[in-house]
Scaffold this motif. Structure first.
Motif, PDB file in Angstrom:
ATOM      1  N   LYS A 137     -58.099  17.945  30.724  1.00 29.39           N
ATOM      2  CA  LYS A 137     -58.580  18.986  29.962  1.00 29.39           C
ATOM      3  C   LYS A 137     -57.488  19.408  29.271  1.00 29.39           C
ATOM      4  CE  LYS A 137     -63.388  19.545  30.553  1.00 29.39           C
ATOM      5  NZ  LYS A 137     -64.445  20.220  31.344  1.00 29.39           N
ATOM      6  N   PHE A 138     -57.374  20.158  29.679  1.00 32.61           N
ATOM      7  CA  PHE A 138     -56.168  21.052  29.475  1.00 32.61           C
ATOM      8  C   PHE A 138     -54.902  20.083  28.551  1.00 32.61           C
ATOM      9  CE2 PHE A 138     -52.008  23.102  29.569  1.00 32.61           C
ATOM     10  CZ  PHE A 138     -51.724  24.330  29.650  1.00 32.61           C
ATOM     11  N   ASP A 139     -54.025  18.274  29.564  1.00 35.74           N
ATOM     12  CA  ASP A 139     -53.356  17.871  28.750  1.00 35.74           C
ATOM     13  C   ASP A 139     -53.735  17.371  27.314  1.00 35.74           C
ATOM     14  OD1 ASP A 139     -51.719  18.660  30.988  1.00 35.74           O
ATOM     15  OD2 ASP A 139     -51.879  16.697  31.748  1.00 35.74           O
ATOM     16  N   ALA A 140     -55.205  17.510  27.226  1.00 33.23           N
ATOM     17  CA  ALA A 140     -55.425  16.444  26.333  1.00 33.23           C
ATOM     18  C   ALA A 140     -55.842  18.064  24.473  1.00 33.23           C
ATOM     19  CB  ALA A 140     -57.184  16.362  25.461  1.00 33.23           C
ATOM     20  N   TRP A 141     -56.016  19.078  25.458  1.00 32.15           N
ATOM     21  CA  TRP A 141     -55.928  19.918  24.564  1.00 32.15           C
ATOM     22  C   TRP A 141     -54.324  20.464  23.779  1.00 32.15           C
ATOM     23  CZ3 TRP A 141     -58.369  26.157  25.673  1.00 32.15           C
ATOM     24  CH2 TRP A 141     -57.494  26.662  24.938  1.00 32.15           C
ATOM     25  N   LYS A 142     -53.746  19.860  24.945  1.00 28.34           N
ATOM     26  CA  LYS A 142     -51.614  21.023  24.294  1.00 28.34           C
ATOM     27  C   LYS A 142     -51.610  19.311  23.521  1.00 28.34           C
ATOM     28  CE  LYS A 142     -49.728  23.640  26.810  1.00 28.34           C
ATOM     29  NZ  LYS A 142     -49.123  25.047  25.948  1.00 28.34           N
ATOM     30  N   ASN A 143     -52.238  18.276  23.825  1.00 32.29           N
ATOM     31  CA  ASN A 143     -50.991  16.986  22.813  1.00 32.29           C
ATOM     32  C   ASN A 143     -52.104  17.416  21.358  1.00 32.29           C
ATOM     33  OD1 ASN A 143     -50.664  16.217  24.538  1.00 32.29           O
ATOM     34  ND2 ASN A 143     -52.837  14.540  25.396  1.00 32.29           N
ATOM     35  N   VAL A 144     -52.946  18.375  20.840  1.00 29.89           N
ATOM     36  CA  VAL A 144     -53.264  18.664  19.996  1.00 29.89           C
ATOM     37  C   VAL A 144     -52.781  19.986  18.935  1.00 29.89           C
ATOM     38  CG1 VAL A 144     -55.583  17.181  19.566  1.00 29.89           C
ATOM     39  CG2 VAL A 144     -55.879  19.505  20.472  1.00 29.89           C
ATOM     40  N   ALA A 145     -51.787  20.990  20.290  1.00 27.65           N
ATOM     41  CA  ALA A 145     -51.242  21.679  20.028  1.00 27.65           C
ATOM     42  C   ALA A 145     -50.677  21.978  18.713  1.00 27.65           C
ATOM     43  CB  ALA A 145     -50.153  21.899  21.027  1.00 27.65           C
ATOM     44  N   GLY A 146     -50.604  22.617  17.301  1.00 28.64           N
ATOM     45  CA  GLY A 146     -50.141  22.691  16.358  1.00 28.64           C
ATOM     46  C   GLY A 146     -50.607  22.314  15.206  1.00 28.64           C
ATOM     47  N   THR A 147     -52.067  22.089  15.518  1.00 29.84           N
ATOM     48  CA  THR A 147     -53.164  21.642  14.307  1.00 29.84           C
ATOM     49  C   THR A 147     -54.492  22.519  13.993  1.00 29.84           C
ATOM     50  OG1 THR A 147     -53.239  19.099  15.573  1.00 29.84           O
ATOM     51  CG2 THR A 147     -55.264  20.226  14.205  1.00 29.84           C
ATOM     52  N   ASP A 148     -53.879  22.872  12.887  1.00 32.59           N
ATOM     53  CA  ASP A 148     -54.784  24.218  12.946  1.00 32.59           C
ATOM     54  C   ASP A 148     -55.891  23.767  12.329  1.00 32.59           C
ATOM     55  OD1 ASP A 148     -56.834  23.243  10.009  1.00 32.59           O
ATOM     56  OD2 ASP A 148     -54.641  23.739   9.105  1.00 32.59           O
ATOM     57  N   ARG A 149     -56.649  24.797  12.391  1.00 39.41           N
ATOM     58  CA  ARG A 149     -58.534  24.670  12.795  1.00 39.41           C
ATOM     59  C   ARG A 149     -58.986  24.120  12.724  1.00 39.41           C
ATOM     60  NH1 ARG A 149     -59.709  30.649  16.185  1.00 39.41           N
ATOM     61  NH2 ARG A 149     -58.407  30.878  17.022  1.00 39.41           N
ATOM     62  N   GLU A 150     -58.227  24.614  10.755  1.00 36.02           N
ATOM     63  CA  GLU A 150     -59.952  23.719  10.036  1.00 36.02           C
ATOM     64  C   GLU A 150     -59.214  22.036  10.228  1.00 36.02           C
ATOM     65  OE1 GLU A 150     -60.194  23.388   5.164  1.00 36.02           O
ATOM     66  OE2 GLU A 150     -60.315  25.006   6.716  1.00 36.02           O
ATOM     67  N   GLU A 151     -58.291  21.700  10.373  1.00 37.27           N
ATOM     68  CA  GLU A 151     -57.819  20.207  10.654  1.00 37.27           C
ATOM     69  C   GLU A 151     -58.397  19.772  11.867  1.00 37.27           C
ATOM     70  OE1 GLU A 151     -56.381  16.332  10.042  1.00 37.27           O
ATOM     71  OE2 GLU A 151     -56.825  17.875   8.274  1.00 37.27           O
ATOM     72  N   ALA A 152     -58.225  20.783  12.867  1.00 34.85           N
ATOM     73  CA  ALA A 152     -58.774  19.852  13.935  1.00 34.85           C
ATOM     74  C   ALA A 152     -60.216  20.026  14.226  1.00 34.85           C
ATOM     75  CB  ALA A 152     -58.777  21.265  15.283  1.00 34.85           C
ATOM     76  N   GLN A 153     -61.255  20.765  13.568  1.00 38.34           N
ATOM     77  CA  GLN A 153     -62.815  21.166  13.346  1.00 38.34           C
ATOM     78  C   GLN A 153     -63.322  19.482  12.031  1.00 38.34           C
ATOM     79  OE1 GLN A 153     -63.742  24.438  11.104  1.00 38.34           O
ATOM     80  NE2 GLN A 153     -64.009  25.705  13.110  1.00 38.34           N
ATOM     81  N   ARG A 154     -62.138  19.185  10.857  1.00 36.52           N
ATOM     82  CA  ARG A 154     -62.511  17.470  10.572  1.00 36.52           C
ATOM     83  C   ARG A 154     -62.168  16.395  11.035  1.00 36.52           C
ATOM     84  NH1 ARG A 154     -58.519  19.296   6.481  1.00 36.52           N
ATOM     85  NH2 ARG A 154     -59.778  20.609   5.052  1.00 36.52           N
ATOM     86  N   GLN A 155     -61.119  17.008  11.961  1.00 32.70           N
ATOM     87  CA  GLN A 155     -60.763  14.771  13.094  1.00 32.70           C
ATOM     88  C   GLN A 155     -62.294  15.451  13.661  1.00 32.70           C
ATOM     89  OE1 GLN A 155     -57.040  15.227  14.638  1.00 32.70           O
ATOM     90  NE2 GLN A 155     -55.925  16.131  12.755  1.00 32.70           N
ATOM     91  N   TYR A 156     -62.518  16.372  14.183  1.00 38.01           N
ATOM     92  CA  TYR A 156     -64.042  16.239  15.338  1.00 38.01           C
ATOM     93  C   TYR A 156     -64.816  16.275  14.203  1.00 38.01           C
ATOM     94  CZ  TYR A 156     -67.492  18.193  18.285  1.00 38.01           C
ATOM     95  OH  TYR A 156     -68.541  18.240  19.647  1.00 38.01           O
ATOM     96  N   VAL A 157     -65.345  16.247  12.777  1.00 36.71           N
ATOM     97  CA  VAL A 157     -66.443  15.833  12.475  1.00 36.71           C
ATOM     98  C   VAL A 157     -66.512  14.059  12.274  1.00 36.71           C
ATOM     99  CG1 VAL A 157     -67.551  16.315   9.808  1.00 36.71           C
ATOM    100  CG2 VAL A 157     -66.828  17.734  12.178  1.00 36.71           C
ATOM    101  N   GLU A 158     -64.941  14.141  11.525  1.00 40.71           N
ATOM    102  CA  GLU A 158     -64.989  12.565  11.922  1.00 40.71           C
ATOM    103  C   GLU A 158     -65.229  11.282  12.960  1.00 40.71           C
ATOM    104  OE1 GLU A 158     -60.861  11.990  10.185  1.00 40.71           O
ATOM    105  OE2 GLU A 158     -61.391  13.272   7.927  1.00 40.71           O
ATOM    106  N   LEU A 159     -64.956  12.047  14.200  1.00 37.37           N
ATOM    107  CA  LEU A 159     -64.805  11.493  15.257  1.00 37.37           C
ATOM    108  C   LEU A 159     -66.667  11.283  15.206  1.00 37.37           C
ATOM    109  CD1 LEU A 159     -64.241  10.093  17.682  1.00 37.37           C
ATOM    110  CD2 LEU A 159     -63.036  12.273  18.906  1.00 37.37           C
ATOM    111  N   VAL A 160     -66.965  12.028  15.740  1.00 35.79           N
ATOM    112  CA  VAL A 160     -68.638  12.343  15.775  1.00 35.79           C
ATOM    113  C   VAL A 160     -69.086  11.057  14.496  1.00 35.79           C
ATOM    114  CG1 VAL A 160     -71.054  13.725  16.056  1.00 35.79           C
ATOM    115  CG2 VAL A 160     -68.506  14.252  16.893  1.00 35.79           C
ATOM    116  N   ARG A 161     -69.001  10.944  13.369  1.00 34.87           N
ATOM    117  CA  ARG A 161     -69.066  10.008  12.717  1.00 34.87           C
ATOM    118  C   ARG A 161     -69.322   8.680  12.818  1.00 34.87           C
ATOM    119  NH1 ARG A 161     -68.138  12.774   7.042  1.00 34.87           N
ATOM    120  NH2 ARG A 161     -69.809  15.169   6.827  1.00 34.87           N
ATOM    121  N   ARG A 162     -68.028   8.608  13.958  1.00 32.70           N
ATOM    122  CA  ARG A 162     -66.883   6.993  13.967  1.00 32.70           C
ATOM    123  C   ARG A 162     -68.468   7.474  15.136  1.00 32.70           C
ATOM    124  NH1 ARG A 162     -61.629   8.819  13.490  1.00 32.70           N
ATOM    125  NH2 ARG A 162     -62.089   8.971  15.272  1.00 32.70           N
ATOM    126  N   LEU A 163     -69.132   7.632  15.852  1.00 26.15           N
ATOM    127  CA  LEU A 163     -69.623   7.553  17.025  1.00 26.15           C
ATOM    128  C   LEU A 163     -70.811   7.675  16.918  1.00 26.15           C
ATOM    129  CD1 LEU A 163     -68.050  10.396  19.372  1.00 26.15           C
ATOM    130  CD2 LEU A 163     -67.658   7.207  19.568  1.00 26.15           C
TER     131      LEU A 163
END
Length: 85
Positions: free
Chosen positions: A56-82
């Motif tokens: 979990k920590f490594d996965a989180w570290k891999n998205v370091a530097g992504t701003d919060r809004e962009e991370a939220q946008r990517q989360y929404v897109e991934l859930v929609r694909r699922l």
């Protein structure tokens, strides 16, 4: 709907998925959620006997530097694909 509202709805929707996603997808969801709510990972990496915590920590570290809004946008897109949307 704002990104924040879509993000909140996606958090509800992900719990209603018909099938449980694979571990790689779950880790991506976790990482994007944490990045979208807390920002970059902080603290030290869990010990070698905490395999789940390390993954979990490594996965989180891999998205370091992504701003919060962009991370939220990517989360929404991934859930929609699922959901097949």
């Amino acid at each position: 709907m704002s990104v924040g509202e879509e993000f909140a709805q996606a958090q509800v929707d992900v719990k209603k998925l018909g099938a449980r996603p694979g571990n790689d997808v779950l880790l991506k969801l976790y990482a994007l959620y944490k990045q979208g709510t807390q920002g970059d990972a902080s603290g030290s990496r869990p010990g070698m006997f905490d395999l789940t915590g390390r993954a979990k920590f490594d996965a989180w570290k891999n998205v370091a530097g992504t701003d919060r809004e962009e991370a939220q946008r990517q989360y929404v897109e991934l859930v929609r694909r699922l959901q097949g949307r």
